[in-house]
Write a protein that holds these residues in place. Structure first.
Motif, mmCIF file in Angstrom:
data_model
loop_
_atom_site.group_PDB
_atom_site.id
_atom_site.type_symbol
_atom_site.label_atom_id
_atom_site.label_comp_id
_atom_site.label_asym_id
_atom_site.label_seq_id
_atom_site.Cartn_x
_atom_site.Cartn_y
_atom_site.Cartn_z
ATOM 1 N N TYR A 274 26.393 -2.981 -24.063
ATOM 2 C CA TYR A 274 27.708 -2.927 -23.428
ATOM 3 C C TYR A 274 28.722 -2.217 -24.327
ATOM 4 C CZ TYR A 274 25.527 -6.337 -20.373
ATOM 5 O OH TYR A 274 24.671 -6.970 -19.504
ATOM 6 N N THR A 275 28.266 -1.287 -25.126
ATOM 7 C CA THR A 275 29.152 -0.509 -25.992
ATOM 8 C C THR A 275 30.219 0.192 -25.155
ATOM 9 O OG1 THR A 275 27.409 -0.169 -27.622
ATOM 10 C CG2 THR A 275 29.247 1.389 -27.643
ATOM 11 N N ASP A 276 31.474 0.090 -25.602
ATOM 12 C CA ASP A 276 32.574 0.701 -24.852
ATOM 13 C C ASP A 276 32.451 2.221 -24.906
ATOM 14 O OD1 ASP A 276 35.245 0.544 -23.520
ATOM 15 O OD2 ASP A 276 35.857 1.620 -25.326
ATOM 16 N N PRO A 277 32.465 2.882 -23.744
ATOM 17 C CA PRO A 277 32.251 4.341 -23.734
ATOM 18 C C PRO A 277 33.408 5.137 -24.335
ATOM 19 C CG PRO A 277 32.798 3.548 -21.535
ATOM 20 C CD PRO A 277 32.602 2.337 -22.389
ATOM 21 N N TYR A 278 34.603 4.549 -24.436
ATOM 22 C CA TYR A 278 35.769 5.281 -24.937
ATOM 23 C C TYR A 278 35.935 5.133 -26.445
ATOM 24 C CZ TYR A 278 36.756 5.286 -19.954
ATOM 25 O OH TYR A 278 36.654 5.441 -18.601
ATOM 26 N N THR A 279 35.768 3.915 -26.939
ATOM 27 C CA THR A 279 35.980 3.672 -28.364
ATOM 28 C C THR A 279 34.679 3.618 -29.157
ATOM 29 O OG1 THR A 279 35.893 1.260 -28.093
ATOM 30 C CG2 THR A 279 38.038 2.329 -27.836
ATOM 31 N N GLY A 280 33.576 3.396 -28.460
ATOM 32 C CA GLY A 280 32.316 3.209 -29.162
ATOM 33 C C GLY A 280 32.165 1.835 -29.769
ATOM 34 N N GLU A 281 33.068 0.888 -29.416
ATOM 35 C CA GLU A 281 32.960 -0.479 -29.939
ATOM 36 C C GLU A 281 31.677 -1.123 -29.408
ATOM 37 O OE1 GLU A 281 34.424 -2.285 -32.084
ATOM 38 O OE2 GLU A 281 36.145 -1.038 -32.590
ATOM 39 N N PRO A 282 30.792 -1.584 -30.298
ATOM 40 C CA PRO A 282 29.497 -2.111 -29.849
ATOM 41 C C PRO A 282 29.584 -3.549 -29.362
ATOM 42 C CG PRO A 282 29.626 -2.154 -32.242
ATOM 43 C CD PRO A 282 30.910 -1.538 -31.763
ATOM 44 N N TRP A 283 28.761 -3.851 -28.373
ATOM 45 C CA TRP A 283 28.579 -5.230 -27.923
ATOM 46 C C TRP A 283 27.245 -5.312 -27.188
ATOM 47 C CZ3 TRP A 283 30.850 -9.312 -29.713
ATOM 48 C CH2 TRP A 283 30.611 -10.551 -29.113
ATOM 49 N N TYR A 284 26.468 -6.346 -27.489
ATOM 50 C CA TYR A 284 25.128 -6.458 -26.934
ATOM 51 C C TYR A 284 24.864 -7.876 -26.439
ATOM 52 C CZ TYR A 284 24.467 -2.147 -29.605
ATOM 53 O OH TYR A 284 24.598 -0.888 -30.111
#
Length: 604
Positions: A274-284
């Motif tokens: 679920y990495t944010d497509p705009y910031t690249g902030e990762p989440w899994y």
């Protein structure tokens, strides 16, 4: 029926051998032939029923399968422990996830990490025992006189020398203890935060500016020993999983829950990205066994891992023993401050550290009211009408954790004209909105994106602050208030730096397209600590994040509400959500920025 009697019954039902067996078999075949036609008719009737009611049966089937699956899951969860990810006990890959930083970003990151480096205990051949660690009861401090003797005036600098001892009463020979210091006067309702210097030899200097006439008392507190800080640092780098999260996946009547986090070992189970497509902030999240990744409906705090430290390490975190315990003075702990010197002769204080240290407190309390020292005139908004007048025709956007949500709650409780609009959001989660249509005021709050330790946030409401800022038009009637720190304490500092970098870039874009936008950042604050809270949310973690935040936004056209010093200087006990008296001063500071009496001059 017991197992023995059951086997006996089975033995009795077994066909016996003998001359009558043939006759019994013939009789059974004749009886079966009588019912053949009946079974055929029954089967045909069932088939016709299925063909005529195929849609009903499909729905019934879905309900049944879902119910059976949920029943199976409940039965399994009753007997099988939830499998949490296993982290390798070294520096994890968590800090290096996300978009690859530029060379400039890497250089800044190294600078920031160096700026918050903390001295640790020297390496030992044998493990350190509690008796060898810092003991606040055996430690002491003394007020150092000036060159003119024991006479102090407003404008002078007061210094106290702290010497740490262990539980055996022996002086410590190295630094790294986490100390807090404040100067206060209960009679005057006055207080100011002190600055602590670590000389790395067991001695510390506590420095205070003298800002009021009258009594001033020194208070020095050991928050954590250097040995405890070493444990906290190791947990931050090696166990970012000590707070874990979960998400619910649902499709129709079928549902599954899996563990989520910013950094999950990829070699244990398949992951949903679920990495944010705009910031690249990762989440899994771990991928559900049956459902797809697209069926995630919410995010929630899963819980706190236990048994993270050894029994010996647990002794370093004892309330009333070595967590936030006062250190006593070897002599007087208070002075009387005289009015400013008329001749303004510079008076140097004698110190173990010869080079002068410039103290720049953001403000101080006097008569329980915060007085900023940054050139901003602090206004008192004691009446709700004054707040309404200040916020008329304005949109106030609050983003962050529960410490800024507390500001939203204060405003809607204090200002009767602000009516909360029911968005049917979960309590204490949001998003929230309040409106004063008469005065054209819009007040909004939204929590920051993961990691966020709230109870349950719908997936559709998980927003990153930088993305939200990019959606604002901005302008002189727009106010942005940010507070983001409390939920990052369990992760390596690099994770926080990356998040602030995205927010900073979005703020630069916002201020470029709308220079009149007022941006206010709320810093971290102190809180009550015990052993459990210390391992996840220690003030040491908050201090490190707060220093990074101040450095990263320095020089940008943003304003700071110094919640750290406002909570340290006040006489109320520390709390994650400060009491109303402190919040009122914070709100007055915020509104003094929004509606200044003169041009704003403070910068972070």
């Amino acid at each position: 029926m017991s197992f023995i009697s059951l086997h006996q019954a089975e033995d009795e039902m077994m066909p016996s051998s003998g001359p009558d067996n043939g006759k019994q078999e013939v009789t059974m075949c004749r009886n079966l032939s009588k019912y053949t036609l009946f079974f055929i008719v029954l089967a045909l009737s069932g088939l016709i029923f299925l063909l005529r009611n195929i849609h009903t049966v499909e729905n019934w089937n879905c309900h049944t399968i879902s119910a059976l699956y949920q029943l199976q899951s409940r039965i399994q969860s009753s007997f099988i422990q939830v499998n949490l990810p296993t982290f390798y006990h070294n520096r994890t890959f968590c800090a290096h996830l996300g978009q690859k930083p530029s060379p400039e970003d890497e250089l800044e990151e190294r600078y920031l990490l160096d700026s918050i480096s903390w001295p640790g205990p020297p390496p030992r051949s044998t493990p350190t025992t509690l008796r060898q660690t810092s003991d606040p009861i055996h430690s002491l401090f003394a007020i150092l006189p000036t060159k003119e003797g024991r006479e102090w005036h407003v404008g002078d600098q007061l210094e106290a020398l702290v010497q740490m001892h262990d539980f055996q009463g022996r002086p410590k020979r190295y630094g790294g203890d986490f100390l807090l210091a404040r100067l206060h006067s209960p009679e005057l309702g006055a207080g100011v935060a002190g600055k602590v210097l670590d000389h790395r030899n067991g001695f510390y200097s506590a420095l205070f500016p003298l800002l009021w006439v009258g009594s001033a008392q020194i208070e020095v507190t050991l928050v954590h020993s250097s040995e405890a800080v070493a444990v906290l640092r190791r947990l931050r780098e090696e166990r970012p999983d000590r707070v874990f999260f979960k998400s619910l996946f649902r499709l129709g009547f079928l549902s599954e829950t899996t563990v989520c986090n910013m950094c999950l070992p990829p070699d244990q189970h398949p992951l949903c990205n679920y990495t944010d497509p705009y910031t690249g902030e990762p989440w899994y999240c771990y991928k559900p066994k049956v459902l797809s990744c697209d069926t995630r409906i919410n995010h929630a705090k899963g819980g706190y891992l236990k048994h993270l430290i050894t029994n010996k390490e647990a002794l370093l975190f004892q309330s009333g023993v070595n967590i936030k315990v006062r250190i006593h003075a070897s002599g007087p702990d208070r002075i009387n401050v005289l009015p400013p010197r008329k001749d303004k002769v510079e008076v140097e204080s004698s110190s173990i550290k010869p080079e002068p240290v410039k103290l720049e407190p953001s403000g101080y309390y006097y008569e329980d009211s915060w007085r900023p020292l940054s050139g901003v005139t602090m206004r008192q908004f004691n009446e709700s009408s004054a707040i309404t007048h200040c916020l008329t025709n304005k949109v106030i956007n609050m983003y962050g954790d529960s410490t800024v949500r507390q500001w939203f709650e204060y405003l809607i409780a204090f200002v009767p004209g602000l009516k909360e609009f029911n968005l049917h959001s979960p309590k204490n989660v949001g998003p929230f909105m309040a409106v004063d249509s008469t005065h054209n005021i819009l007040l909004k709050y939204r929590c920051h994106g993961p990691p966020i330790r709230f109870s349950t946030v719908m997936s559709s409401e998980l927003r990153y602050i930088s993305n939200e800022l990019d959606g604002l038009s901005g302008g002189p009637n727009t106010v942005v208030v940010l507070s983001i720190w409390a939920h990052f304490s369990t992760f390596p500092v690099e994770v926080y730096i990356r998040r602030l970098r995205h927010i900073r870039r979005a703020l630069v874009r916002l201020l470029d397209r709308a220079p009149g936008t007022v941006v206010v950042i709320r810093s971290a604050n102190l809180q009550a600590l015990d052993q459990e809270v210390s391992l996840y949310n220690s003030d040491w973690y908050s201090l490190q994040l707060d220093e990074v935040l101040r450095s990263m936004f320095k020089g940008l056209n943003v304003l700071l509400v110094d919640a750290w010093q406002m909570s340290l200087a006040h006489h109320f006990p520390h709390a994650l959500h400060p009491p109303p008296a402190i919040v009122k001063n914070m709100i007055d500071m915020l509104l003094s920025y929004v509606c200044p009496e003169k041009k704003r001059s403070q910068r972070t």
